[in-house]
Design an enzyme around this catalytic site. Structure first.
Site, PDB file in Angstrom:
ATOM      1  N   SER A  62       0.832  -1.200   0.000  1.00 34.51           N
ATOM      2  CA  SER A  62       0.000   0.000   0.000  1.00 34.51           C
ATOM      3  C   SER A  62       0.868   1.252   0.000  1.00 34.51           C
ATOM      4  O   SER A  62       1.669   1.477   0.917  1.00 34.51           O
ATOM      5  CB  SER A  62      -0.901   0.008   1.236  1.00 34.51           C
ATOM      6  OG  SER A  62      -1.444   1.297   1.396  1.00 34.51           O
ATOM      7  N   HIS A 121      -1.170  -1.100  -4.287  1.00 32.25           N
ATOM      8  CA  HIS A 121      -2.455  -0.806  -3.665  1.00 32.25           C
ATOM      9  C   HIS A 121      -2.528   0.700  -3.405  1.00 32.25           C
ATOM     10  O   HIS A 121      -1.686   1.266  -2.704  1.00 32.25           O
ATOM     11  CB  HIS A 121      -2.576  -1.598  -2.360  1.00 32.25           C
ATOM     12  CG  HIS A 121      -3.897  -1.486  -1.691  1.00 32.25           C
ATOM     13  ND1 HIS A 121      -5.009  -2.208  -2.076  1.00 32.25           N
ATOM     14  CD2 HIS A 121      -4.298  -0.711  -0.647  1.00 32.25           C
ATOM     15  CE1 HIS A 121      -6.026  -1.896  -1.290  1.00 32.25           C
ATOM     16  NE2 HIS A 121      -5.628  -0.982  -0.416  1.00 32.25           N
ATOM     17  N   ASP A 147      -4.683   3.757  -1.940  1.00 30.91           N
ATOM     18  CA  ASP A 147      -5.768   4.073  -1.015  1.00 30.91           C
ATOM     19  C   ASP A 147      -6.271   5.499  -1.239  1.00 30.91           C
ATOM     20  O   ASP A 147      -5.582   6.458  -0.918  1.00 30.91           O
ATOM     21  CB  ASP A 147      -5.277   3.926   0.426  1.00 30.91           C
ATOM     22  CG  ASP A 147      -5.103   2.477   0.818  1.00 30.91           C
ATOM     23  OD1 ASP A 147      -6.093   1.720   0.705  1.00 30.91           O
ATOM     24  OD2 ASP A 147      -3.990   2.087   1.221  1.00 30.91           O
ATOM     25  N   MET A 200      -8.892   8.357  -0.237  1.00 29.33           N
ATOM     26  CA  MET A 200      -9.763   8.725   0.897  1.00 29.33           C
ATOM     27  C   MET A 200     -10.322  10.128   0.708  1.00 29.33           C
ATOM     28  O   MET A 200      -9.594  11.023   0.284  1.00 29.33           O
ATOM     29  CB  MET A 200      -8.943   8.692   2.190  1.00 29.33           C
ATOM     30  CG  MET A 200      -8.278   7.367   2.453  1.00 29.33           C
ATOM     31  SD  MET A 200      -7.333   7.452   3.981  1.00 29.33           S
ATOM     32  CE  MET A 200      -6.641   5.805   4.018  1.00 29.33           C
ATOM     33  N   HIS A 205      -8.261   1.273  -4.200  1.00 25.84           N
ATOM     34  CA  HIS A 205      -9.234   1.074  -3.118  1.00 25.84           C
ATOM     35  C   HIS A 205      -9.900   2.419  -2.814  1.00 25.84           C
ATOM     36  O   HIS A 205      -9.288   3.298  -2.214  1.00 25.84           O
ATOM     37  CB  HIS A 205      -8.460   0.513  -1.905  1.00 25.84           C
ATOM     38  CG  HIS A 205      -9.283   0.356  -0.664  1.00 25.84           C
ATOM     39  ND1 HIS A 205      -8.704   0.133   0.571  1.00 25.84           N
ATOM     40  CD2 HIS A 205     -10.623   0.373  -0.447  1.00 25.84           C
ATOM     41  CE1 HIS A 205      -9.660   0.020   1.486  1.00 25.84           C
ATOM     42  NE2 HIS A 205     -10.825   0.172   0.895  1.00 25.84           N
ATOM     43  N   MET A 225     -12.054   4.670  -0.834  1.00 23.15           N
ATOM     44  CA  MET A 225     -12.740   4.908   0.434  1.00 23.15           C
ATOM     45  C   MET A 225     -13.432   6.258   0.317  1.00 23.15           C
ATOM     46  O   MET A 225     -13.062   7.237   0.971  1.00 23.15           O
ATOM     47  CB  MET A 225     -11.718   4.883   1.587  1.00 23.15           C
ATOM     48  CG  MET A 225     -11.285   3.484   1.950  1.00 23.15           C
ATOM     49  SD  MET A 225      -9.738   3.456   2.859  1.00 23.15           S
ATOM     50  CE  MET A 225      -8.582   3.477   1.510  1.00 23.15           C
ATOM     51  N   MET A 276     -11.814  -5.832   4.811  1.00 19.94           N
ATOM     52  CA  MET A 276     -10.994  -4.971   5.660  1.00 19.94           C
ATOM     53  C   MET A 276     -10.760  -5.692   6.984  1.00 19.94           C
ATOM     54  O   MET A 276     -11.697  -6.201   7.605  1.00 19.94           O
ATOM     55  CB  MET A 276     -11.700  -3.641   5.952  1.00 19.94           C
ATOM     56  CG  MET A 276     -11.845  -2.684   4.781  1.00 19.94           C
ATOM     57  SD  MET A 276     -10.329  -2.341   3.882  1.00 19.94           S
ATOM     58  CE  MET A 276      -9.279  -1.649   5.160  1.00 19.94           C
ATOM     59  N   GLY A 282      -8.979   3.981   7.007  1.00 18.46           N
ATOM     60  CA  GLY A 282      -8.665   5.387   7.269  1.00 18.46           C
ATOM     61  C   GLY A 282      -7.184   5.616   7.517  1.00 18.46           C
ATOM     62  O   GLY A 282      -6.661   6.657   7.171  1.00 18.46           O
ATOM     63  N   GLY A 305      -3.069   3.707   7.962  1.00 17.89           N
ATOM     64  CA  GLY A 305      -2.163   2.571   7.928  1.00 17.89           C
ATOM     65  C   GLY A 305      -1.657   2.297   9.336  1.00 17.89           C
ATOM     66  O   GLY A 305      -1.893   3.082  10.258  1.00 17.89           O
ATOM     67  N   GLY A 306      -1.001   1.170   9.506  1.00 25.98           N
ATOM     68  CA  GLY A 306      -0.330   0.871  10.768  1.00 25.98           C
ATOM     69  C   GLY A 306      -1.222   0.471  11.926  1.00 25.98           C
ATOM     70  O   GLY A 306      -0.792   0.493  13.072  1.00 25.98           O
ATOM     71  N   ASP A 331      -6.960  -6.505   3.757  1.00 29.86           N
ATOM     72  CA  ASP A 331      -6.321  -5.197   3.889  1.00 29.86           C
ATOM     73  C   ASP A 331      -6.399  -4.699   5.329  1.00 29.86           C
ATOM     74  O   ASP A 331      -7.488  -4.507   5.862  1.00 29.86           O
ATOM     75  CB  ASP A 331      -7.042  -4.215   2.948  1.00 29.86           C
ATOM     76  CG  ASP A 331      -6.399  -2.844   2.908  1.00 29.86           C
ATOM     77  OD1 ASP A 331      -5.315  -2.661   3.499  1.00 29.86           O
ATOM     78  OD2 ASP A 331      -6.992  -1.953   2.266  1.00 29.86           O
ATOM     79  N   GLY A 332      -5.218  -4.495   5.922  1.00 31.15           N
ATOM     80  CA  GLY A 332      -5.147  -3.891   7.253  1.00 31.15           C
ATOM     81  C   GLY A 332      -4.437  -4.766   8.263  1.00 31.15           C
ATOM     82  O   GLY A 332      -4.909  -5.857   8.595  1.00 31.15           O
ATOM     83  N   GLY A 333      -3.276  -4.310   8.699  1.00 28.45           N
ATOM     84  CA  GLY A 333      -2.549  -5.027   9.746  1.00 28.45           C
ATOM     85  C   GLY A 333      -2.014  -6.387   9.328  1.00 28.45           C
ATOM     86  O   GLY A 333      -1.750  -7.239  10.181  1.00 28.45           O
ATOM     87  N   GLY A 343       0.968  -2.541   4.027  1.00 26.88           N
ATOM     88  CA  GLY A 343       1.535  -1.195   4.065  1.00 26.88           C
ATOM     89  C   GLY A 343       2.786  -1.190   4.898  1.00 26.88           C
ATOM     90  O   GLY A 343       3.904  -1.387   4.405  1.00 26.88           O
ATOM     91  N   SER A 344       2.586  -1.041   6.219  1.00 28.90           N
ATOM     92  CA  SER A 344       3.738  -0.923   7.113  1.00 28.90           C
ATOM     93  C   SER A 344       4.649  -2.143   7.100  1.00 28.90           C
ATOM     94  O   SER A 344       5.871  -2.003   7.170  1.00 28.90           O
ATOM     95  CB  SER A 344       3.265  -0.643   8.537  1.00 28.90           C
ATOM     96  OG  SER A 344       1.947  -1.044   8.735  1.00 28.90           O
TER      97      SER A 344
END
Ligand code: DX5
Ligand code: ZN
Length: 216
Positions: free
Chosen positions: A7, A32, A34, A36, A65, A67, A136, A141, A143-144, A174-176, A196-197
């Site tokens: 991401s 990816h 994002d 927003m 993606h 949002m 999700m 909203g 990252g991290g 997506d996420g964590g 991402g992170s």
């Protein structure tokens, strides 16, 4: 085959091209992106101009993606900008099937995404209209954030739903996503991992992508 989609939200926004090259070298399958709008999620990121710019400098498919509320207003522009996959939130539109058809008519791959608390029932009748379902595993909203564990069961349920339906549909998370939960997600049925992170903050992003892809 497992795909890894780093991401760009985790990249340095003043050095986006550097981030892209880093991910090319790392062997990313998708980028990816994002988007927003500060309404659907409590944050802003970037819009079609960024997608247009990215398309000019890389051949990696852009996994966009959205949002944003009422994504139907901007599908054409995101398609023209060079998005390869366009993912819309089921919660963000009143006419989900119509938006998915709009994406297809623009010649892009349609995908739908659900927030962690949204039941799978929301997408039961649009499976014919998508190439991918994104779940999700954080509230979108930022990252991290930490992975929400109950989503693992949601992935299993989605996999069963897709298998029963019979069409081949990718399952993206997506996420964590990290080295610890990636093997469990893959075992549950996911085949596209957004990271991402865990990729951008790794001293060796190429190894991070490889480790995620080959998670067992
Ligand atoms: C969250 C975004 C994610 C985010 C993932 O709203 O949709 O794509 O960038 O970042 P990590 O992998 O750090 O959770
Ligand atoms: Zn995302």
């Amino acid at each position: 085959m497992i795909k890894v989609a780093p991401s760009l939200l985790a990249a340095d926004f003043c050095n986006m091209e550097k981030g892209v090259r880093k991910m090319e070298e790392a062997g990313a399958d998708y980028l990816h992106c994002d988007v927003m709008d500060g309404v659907f999620v409590p944050n802003y990121s970037f819009g079609f101009q960024m997608i247009e710019g990215l398309k000019k400098i890389t051949d990696i498919p852009l996994d966009v993606h959205l949002m944003i509320t009422q994504p139907e207003r901007y599908i054409e522009r995101f398609a023209q900008a060079g998005s390869d996959i366009i993912t819309v939130h089921a919660e963000a539109t009143k006419h989900l099937q119509r938006v998915l058809k709009q994406i297809e008519q623009c010649g892009r791959k349609p995908a739908v995404v659900l927030n962690p608390a949204t039941p799978l029932d929301m997408i039961q009748y649009v499976l014919d209209d998508v190439d991918m379902v994104l779940l999700m595993s954080v509230n979108p909203g930022y990252g991290g954030q930490g992975f929400i564990p109950v989503v693992l069961q949601k992935v299993r349920d989605l996999k069963a739903m897709i298998d029963a339906h019979g069409k081949e549909i990718d399952i993206e998370i997506d996420g964590g996503v990290n080295f610890e939960n990636a093997p469990k997600l893959i075992e549950a049925g996911a085949n596209v991992l957004v990271a991402g992170s865990s990729v951008f903050n790794d001293p060796d992003p190429a190894l991070a992508v490889k480790r995620l892809r080959e998670s067992k």
